[in-house]
Design a protein around this motif. Structure first.
Motif, PDB file in Angstrom:
ATOM      1  N   GLU A 227      36.415  39.388  33.361  1.00 16.68           N
ATOM      2  CA  GLU A 227      37.266  40.433  34.010  1.00 16.68           C
ATOM      3  C   GLU A 227      36.947  40.204  35.517  1.00 16.68           C
ATOM      4  O   GLU A 227      38.265  40.253  36.054  1.00 16.68           O
ATOM      5  CB  GLU A 227      36.924  41.769  33.522  1.00 16.68           C
ATOM      6  N   LYS A 228      35.817  40.076  36.080  1.00 16.88           N
ATOM      7  CA  LYS A 228      36.017  39.714  37.426  1.00 16.88           C
ATOM      8  C   LYS A 228      36.558  38.481  37.915  1.00 16.88           C
ATOM      9  O   LYS A 228      37.163  38.395  38.675  1.00 16.88           O
ATOM     10  CB  LYS A 228      34.572  39.674  37.901  1.00 16.88           C
ATOM     11  N   HIS A 229      36.333  37.372  36.852  1.00 20.71           N
ATOM     12  CA  HIS A 229      37.174  36.147  37.191  1.00 20.71           C
ATOM     13  C   HIS A 229      38.573  36.236  37.194  1.00 20.71           C
ATOM     14  O   HIS A 229      39.376  35.779  38.210  1.00 20.71           O
ATOM     15  CB  HIS A 229      36.706  35.310  36.155  1.00 20.71           C
ATOM     16  N   ASN A 230      39.024  37.126  36.267  1.00 20.02           N
ATOM     17  CA  ASN A 230      40.564  37.330  36.181  1.00 20.02           C
ATOM     18  C   ASN A 230      41.126  37.989  37.427  1.00 20.02           C
ATOM     19  O   ASN A 230      42.040  37.698  37.963  1.00 20.02           O
ATOM     20  CB  ASN A 230      40.682  38.217  34.974  1.00 20.02           C
ATOM     21  N   LEU A 231      40.408  39.060  37.990  1.00 16.33           N
ATOM     22  CA  LEU A 231      40.718  39.827  39.220  1.00 16.33           C
ATOM     23  C   LEU A 231      40.770  38.869  40.449  1.00 16.33           C
ATOM     24  O   LEU A 231      41.283  38.986  41.167  1.00 16.33           O
ATOM     25  CB  LEU A 231      39.943  41.068  39.380  1.00 16.33           C
ATOM     26  N   LEU A 232      39.491  37.913  40.416  1.00 19.74           N
ATOM     27  CA  LEU A 232      39.624  37.186  41.655  1.00 19.74           C
ATOM     28  C   LEU A 232      40.629  36.406  41.697  1.00 19.74           C
ATOM     29  O   LEU A 232      41.024  35.988  42.734  1.00 19.74           O
ATOM     30  CB  LEU A 232      38.265  36.246  41.384  1.00 19.74           C
ATOM     31  N   GLN A 233      41.285  35.787  40.617  1.00 20.41           N
ATOM     32  CA  GLN A 233      42.230  34.931  40.565  1.00 20.41           C
ATOM     33  C   GLN A 233      43.577  35.747  41.018  1.00 20.41           C
ATOM     34  O   GLN A 233      44.262  35.128  41.809  1.00 20.41           O
ATOM     35  CB  GLN A 233      42.603  34.361  39.254  1.00 20.41           C
ATOM     36  N   ALA A 234      43.644  36.932  40.829  1.00 21.51           N
ATOM     37  CA  ALA A 234      44.926  37.706  41.044  1.00 21.51           C
ATOM     38  C   ALA A 234      44.887  37.813  42.554  1.00 21.51           C
ATOM     39  O   ALA A 234      45.681  37.976  43.128  1.00 21.51           O
ATOM     40  CB  ALA A 234      44.743  39.146  40.111  1.00 21.51           C
ATOM     41  N   LEU A 235      43.576  38.348  43.000  1.00 18.98           N
ATOM     42  CA  LEU A 235      43.455  38.627  44.540  1.00 18.98           C
ATOM     43  C   LEU A 235      43.729  37.480  45.379  1.00 18.98           C
ATOM     44  O   LEU A 235      44.179  37.605  46.384  1.00 18.98           O
ATOM     45  CB  LEU A 235      42.140  39.296  44.569  1.00 18.98           C
ATOM     46  N   SER A 236      43.542  36.244  44.688  1.00 21.96           N
ATOM     47  CA  SER A 236      43.576  35.022  45.620  1.00 21.96           C
ATOM     48  C   SER A 236      45.179  34.858  46.025  1.00 21.96           C
ATOM     49  O   SER A 236      45.426  34.167  46.864  1.00 21.96           O
ATOM     50  CB  SER A 236      43.246  33.833  44.950  1.00 21.96           C
ATOM     51  N   THR A 237      46.149  35.514  45.026  1.00 19.20           N
ATOM     52  CA  THR A 237      47.534  35.478  45.525  1.00 19.20           C
ATOM     53  C   THR A 237      47.905  36.810  46.086  1.00 19.20           C
ATOM     54  O   THR A 237      49.407  36.755  46.034  1.00 19.20           O
ATOM     55  CB  THR A 237      48.284  35.034  44.053  1.00 19.20           C
ATOM     56  N   MET A 238      47.266  37.550  46.655  1.00 28.00           N
ATOM     57  CA  MET A 238      47.506  38.878  47.032  1.00 28.00           C
ATOM     58  C   MET A 238      48.359  38.224  48.367  1.00 28.00           C
ATOM     59  O   MET A 238      47.803  37.858  49.191  1.00 28.00           O
ATOM     60  CB  MET A 238      46.499  39.579  47.508  1.00 28.00           C
ATOM     61  N   PRO A 239      49.759  38.864  48.783  1.00 24.92           N
ATOM     62  CA  PRO A 239      50.218  38.527  49.601  1.00 24.92           C
ATOM     63  C   PRO A 239      50.028  39.207  51.050  1.00 24.92           C
ATOM     64  O   PRO A 239      50.235  38.410  52.069  1.00 24.92           O
ATOM     65  CB  PRO A 239      51.587  38.948  49.419  1.00 24.92           C
ATOM     66  N   GLY A 240      49.230  40.239  51.054  1.00 25.03           N
ATOM     67  CA  GLY A 240      48.827  40.784  52.177  1.00 25.03           C
ATOM     68  C   GLY A 240      47.579  41.353  52.453  1.00 25.03           C
ATOM     69  O   GLY A 240      46.628  40.695  51.940  1.00 25.03           O
ATOM     70  N   ARG A 241      47.232  42.378  53.161  1.00 22.16           N
ATOM     71  CA  ARG A 241      46.134  42.754  53.491  1.00 22.16           C
ATOM     72  C   ARG A 241      45.539  43.888  52.217  1.00 22.16           C
ATOM     73  O   ARG A 241      46.202  44.391  51.482  1.00 22.16           O
ATOM     74  CB  ARG A 241      45.569  43.294  54.649  1.00 22.16           C
ATOM     75  N   MET A 242      44.164  43.974  52.458  1.00 20.28           N
ATOM     76  CA  MET A 242      43.570  45.078  51.407  1.00 20.28           C
ATOM     77  C   MET A 242      42.944  46.273  52.319  1.00 20.28           C
ATOM     78  O   MET A 242      42.391  45.844  53.253  1.00 20.28           O
ATOM     79  CB  MET A 242      42.552  44.299  50.435  1.00 20.28           C
ATOM     80  N   SER A 243      43.025  47.333  51.836  1.00 19.93           N
ATOM     81  CA  SER A 243      42.097  48.406  52.304  1.00 19.93           C
ATOM     82  C   SER A 243      41.135  48.945  51.057  1.00 19.93           C
ATOM     83  O   SER A 243      41.529  48.735  49.995  1.00 19.93           O
ATOM     84  CB  SER A 243      43.332  49.397  52.689  1.00 19.93           C
ATOM     85  N   LEU A 244      40.121  49.444  51.673  1.00 21.70           N
ATOM     86  CA  LEU A 244      38.732  49.884  50.907  1.00 21.70           C
ATOM     87  C   LEU A 244      38.869  51.496  50.811  1.00 21.70           C
ATOM     88  O   LEU A 244      39.197  52.098  51.719  1.00 21.70           O
ATOM     89  CB  LEU A 244      37.665  49.396  51.387  1.00 21.70           C
ATOM     90  N   THR A 245      38.247  52.013  49.737  1.00 22.23           N
ATOM     91  CA  THR A 245      37.716  53.461  49.464  1.00 22.23           C
ATOM     92  C   THR A 245      36.278  53.180  49.459  1.00 22.23           C
ATOM     93  O   THR A 245      35.766  52.495  48.622  1.00 22.23           O
ATOM     94  CB  THR A 245      38.530  54.181  48.184  1.00 22.23           C
ATOM     95  N   VAL A 246      35.334  54.032  49.999  1.00 25.99           N
ATOM     96  CA  VAL A 246      34.025  54.091  49.709  1.00 25.99           C
ATOM     97  C   VAL A 246      33.689  55.462  49.476  1.00 25.99           C
ATOM     98  O   VAL A 246      34.098  56.424  50.274  1.00 25.99           O
ATOM     99  CB  VAL A 246      33.606  53.656  51.143  1.00 25.99           C
ATOM    100  N   GLY A 247      32.835  55.590  48.535  1.00 27.50           N
ATOM    101  CA  GLY A 247      32.314  56.820  47.879  1.00 27.50           C
ATOM    102  C   GLY A 247      30.758  56.722  47.775  1.00 27.50           C
ATOM    103  O   GLY A 247      30.373  55.577  47.379  1.00 27.50           O
ATOM    104  N   LEU A 248      30.012  57.589  47.729  1.00 25.36           N
ATOM    105  CA  LEU A 248      28.650  57.645  47.489  1.00 25.36           C
ATOM    106  C   LEU A 248      28.159  58.309  46.124  1.00 25.36           C
ATOM    107  O   LEU A 248      28.964  59.507  46.120  1.00 25.36           O
ATOM    108  CB  LEU A 248      28.178  58.396  48.725  1.00 25.36           C
ATOM    109  N   TRP A 249      27.401  57.973  45.585  1.00 27.00           N
ATOM    110  CA  TRP A 249      26.644  58.443  44.183  1.00 27.00           C
ATOM    111  C   TRP A 249      25.182  58.605  44.601  1.00 27.00           C
ATOM    112  O   TRP A 249      24.727  57.637  45.024  1.00 27.00           O
ATOM    113  CB  TRP A 249      27.199  57.618  43.051  1.00 27.00           C
ATOM    114  N   ILE A 250      24.631  59.720  44.118  1.00 24.09           N
ATOM    115  CA  ILE A 250      23.269  59.749  44.098  1.00 24.09           C
ATOM    116  C   ILE A 250      22.598  59.761  42.586  1.00 24.09           C
ATOM    117  O   ILE A 250      23.526  60.163  41.674  1.00 24.09           O
ATOM    118  CB  ILE A 250      22.759  61.223  44.765  1.00 24.09           C
ATOM    119  N   THR A 251      21.355  59.613  42.687  1.00 28.58           N
ATOM    120  CA  THR A 251      20.653  59.737  41.296  1.00 28.58           C
ATOM    121  C   THR A 251      19.527  60.866  41.607  1.00 28.58           C
ATOM    122  O   THR A 251      19.348  61.410  42.514  1.00 28.58           O
ATOM    123  CB  THR A 251      20.119  58.407  40.990  1.00 28.58           C
ATOM    124  N   SER A 252      18.960  61.127  40.249  1.00 29.45           N
ATOM    125  CA  SER A 252      17.792  62.161  40.426  1.00 29.45           C
ATOM    126  C   SER A 252      16.570  61.552  41.181  1.00 29.45           C
ATOM    127  O   SER A 252      15.444  61.994  41.517  1.00 29.45           O
ATOM    128  CB  SER A 252      17.245  62.437  38.958  1.00 29.45           C
TER     129      SER A 252
END
Length: 705
Positions: A227-252
């Motif tokens: 699935e990562k390979h499929n997404l990489l192929q799709a992103l290679s044809t992305m016409p513009g820029r990308m923005s990110l969301t960043v979140g934190l997870w903690i463990t015990s």
């Protein structure tokens, strides 16, 4: 007896369908497709002929005439009739595979074929268990290779029609579906070792061999890689820029995870958000660790030159993450737009949550008293009936239900206070009528509750407006933010000290968000053809008064500067003629002998400075607002040819994720801080945790077109 066997076989088919709930579980069908189930319908078709053959062969010495009817039951594909040595009246059925013998006829008495079917169907034959090719039920239709996409269950009519078709039981394919089942439904990997699950699978498909936990980890990771390979192929044809969301997870433990998702608009002007990485970090609240995780994700996905903005959880350590060491990890070609003024955005939903918690904390004692009052009323039928009688006497309209809130969901607290306000007089009278009740809030308490409810209403309505859109673009947040900023400022300056004291702390926290992010929100709303700069001018005049002009100018200058940066970028393509050369058209002649005049007009048009796309866009009249839902992305899709450069800018700006939250329950969550990873996930290897989280998102979301 043969007919009874067929009926029970059909019941087995229905049972398998009942154990699988909906399309989300339909992959299990491929695990249970087997000889066992496939031959049920075959035997329905052939059973009657089998009995007919038995009647014909009732004679002690059956004739060898070619006129005798041929046996057509599928069971005879696996058995051969033989005479018992020394007794020509008795015949036996010999399994062609394991050579086992079974009673068939004794004189005129026919044993039938039910026991022969059971030998094949129930897997009693040891050879069948090892066969690679079997008769099976038709496989479910799969839209894409290896079951990707939508899975559709064939109808029962089709099963009957194709019941005798040959198909292949595939161990690898079934293992793939089991891996996807575990990913999609968050089942533990050790489910494959649970006796009940093993018994279920064995009863449905004896040929299927369950993997151990280590092998299932490999299956899950293989799904992730594909699935990562499929997404990489799709992103290679992305016409513009990308923005990110960043979140934190903690463990015990002391470890944590950084969740990174990318949001963009594709060629068809559709918004997509995909989880890109779920990376373990030793110090989740470290500024350097966060920057390193982001830079590693950008390199992993080839996005170092396409990053536009980063939206952070409220719990992320530093707002100025760009000034940390992330700048050093970005490609020199990245060219962070507008000198980084749009680079960092705070999550709008988390700001609303934090503001709601401030309001609730300011009247915490009163809210606790109201909870205890509701508990007393609901504790017994007599209390409830007495309270209802009082409300009836006071003619209180029963439009709201008095109920306890869920302390982890602040919207339920708001609704509880709203209902309690309607019954304020009833609480007071109940206290005078019942000696056991002494929790009625005072008049001053009710005044605080009313002020708090008014603040919560602003936050509640804003959250609902944002979540009403499935895939919100960044422009819609400006409408909510500027109204909230104005209302909170007015409440903080209210002449009533109770109202102002509750609103003051809330306004201070939201005002910080407004100062940090209003430029991003304003630039986004300028890309809405219904508002452009006009809404910015109007709203800023309400918020800033006489100082509005300088803030409007700041937005206008930023929009023009951002457009110049997009204009300076190399074009994606150049229109060419059929011969491959750039075309230069000559004005067509009108036949009036003024060809030279037409050439002169053409030269003037090319030499005189023309207005830019941005100036044309801003000067055009606003698109009328109507009650019908307006699709801003479709508008830009239709106007791309008119504004080729400005549309690229709009595509990227509208894709900025102003909120990291995508579900209503998360918008109203009263739990602040980092999210907690459960103990089971925390015990897994980091790469398996990432594979489970990312692959689930990709499988649910589907492919990017």
């Amino acid at each position: 007896h043969g007919d009874e066997m067929v009926i029970s076989g059909n019941e087995m088919v229905h049972g398998s369908e009942m154990m699988i709930h909906g399309d989300e579980m339909v992959q299990v069908n491929d695990i249970i497709h087997s000889n066992v189930m496939a031959q049920v319908n075959n035997m329905v078709n052939g059973d009657e002929m089998a009995h007919g053959n038995a009647l014909v062969s009732a004679d002690v010495n059956p004739p060898t005439s070619s006129r005798r009817r041929k046996k057509k039951s599928p069971v005879w594909e696996h058995f051969t009739i033989q005479h018992v040595p020394g007794d020509k009246r008795c015949r036996i059925a010999c399994c062609n595979l394991c050579k086992g013998t079974f009673a068939y006829s004794s004189g005129s008495k026919i044993a039938g074929t039910s026991h022969l079917k059971r030998h094949i169907i129930q897997g009693s034959c040891p050879v069948i268990k090892n066969q690679e090719r079997e008769l099976a039920l038709p496989l479910a239709e799969v839209a894409d290779n290896d079951g990707e996409g939508t899975i559709e269950r064939p109808s029962k009519r089709r099963y009957r029609r194709n019941g005798s078709a040959n198909a292949t039981f595939d161990q690898e394919r079934s293992s793939l579906y089991l891996a996807k089942l575990i990913i999609l439904h968050d089942y533990p990997l050790h489910i494959v070792q649970q006796p009940a699950f093993s018994a279920l699978i064995g009863s449905l498909q004896p040929c299927f061999k369950l993997s151990d936990v280590d092998a299932m980890e490999g299956e899950v990771y293989a799904v992730y890689l594909k699935e990562k390979h499929n997404l990489l192929q799709a992103l290679s044809t992305m016409p513009g820029r990308m923005s990110l969301t960043v979140g934190l997870w903690i463990t015990s433990q002391t470890l944590g995870y950084v969740s990174i998702a990318g949001q963009f608009i594709d060629m068809e002007w559709r918004v997509h958000r995909r989880v890109l990485n779920f990376t373990m970090v030793a110090s989740p609240h470290s500024q350097d660790a966060l920057a390193e995780a982001i830079s590693r994700s950008l390199f992993d996905w080839g996005m170092r030159e396409k990053l536009l903005a980063i939206t952070l959880d409220n719990d992320c350590p530093s707002h100025d993450i760009y000034s940390a060491n992330l700048r050093d990890h970005l490609s020199n070609k990245n060219g962070v737009m507008l000198k980084g003024q749009l680079f960092v955005v705070r999550c709008y939903a988390h700001i609303l949550n934090a503001a709601a918690q401030d309001v609730i904390a300011s009247v915490h004692g009163v809210i606790s008293g109201i909870r205890e009052s509701i508990k007393f009323i609901k504790a017994s039928d007599s209390h409830d009936e007495k309270f209802a009688e009082i409300a009836l006497q006071l003619e209180i309209p029963g439009t709201k239900t008095l109920c306890l809130d869920v302390t982890t969901q602040w919207d339920t607290t708001y609704l509880m206070l709203l209902a309690a306000l309607d019954y304020r007089q009833a609480f007071t009278i109940l206290e005078t009528c019942d000696d056991n009740y002494n929790e009625a809030p005072s008049a001053e308490d009710w005044k605080k509750v009313e002020a708090a409810s008014n603040c919560l209403k602003l936050l509640y309505d804003s959250a609902h407006s944002v979540m009403a859109v499935a895939n919100p673009t960044s422009d819609i947040f400006f409408h909510e933010a500027w109204k909230l900023q104005l209302e909170l400022a007015n409440a903080a300056a209210h002449e009533d000290p109770v109202v102002s004291s509750i609103a003051r702390d809330v306004h201070e926290s939201f005002d910080k968000y407004w100062k940090d992010c209003n430029l991003v929100l304003a630039v986004a709303v300028v890309m809405d053809p219904r508002f452009k700069m006009k809404l910015v001018e109007f709203s800023y005049s309400k918020i800033y008064g006489v100082e509005a002009a300088k803030y409007v100018k700041a937005v206008n200058d930023s929009v023009h500067e951002l457009y110049k940066e997009y204009l300076a970028q190399p074009p994606v393509y150049v229109e060419q003629s059929a011969s491959g050369n750039n075309t230069q058209t000559t004005p067509p002649s009108t036949g009036d002998g003024l060809l030279d005049f037409d050439m002169y007009l053409s030269e003037i048009a090319t030499t005189q400075p023309s207005k830019s796309e941005l100036e044309q866009y801003l000067e055009e009249s606003l698109t009328p607002r109507s009650t019908q839902e307006f699709d801003i992305l479709n508008w830009w899709k239709l106007n791309t040819l008119r504004f080729p450069t400005l549309s690229k800018m709009a595509r990227d700006v509208l894709a900025i994720p102003v909120s990291t939250v995508t579900t209503a329950s998360s918008v109203f969550s009263a739990v602040t801080g980092s999210r907690m990873l459960d103990d089971y996930r925390s015990s897994l290897r980091p790469e398996i945790v990432e594979a489970l989280v990312c692959a689930k998102d990709w499988l649910v979301s589907g492919r990017v077109c």
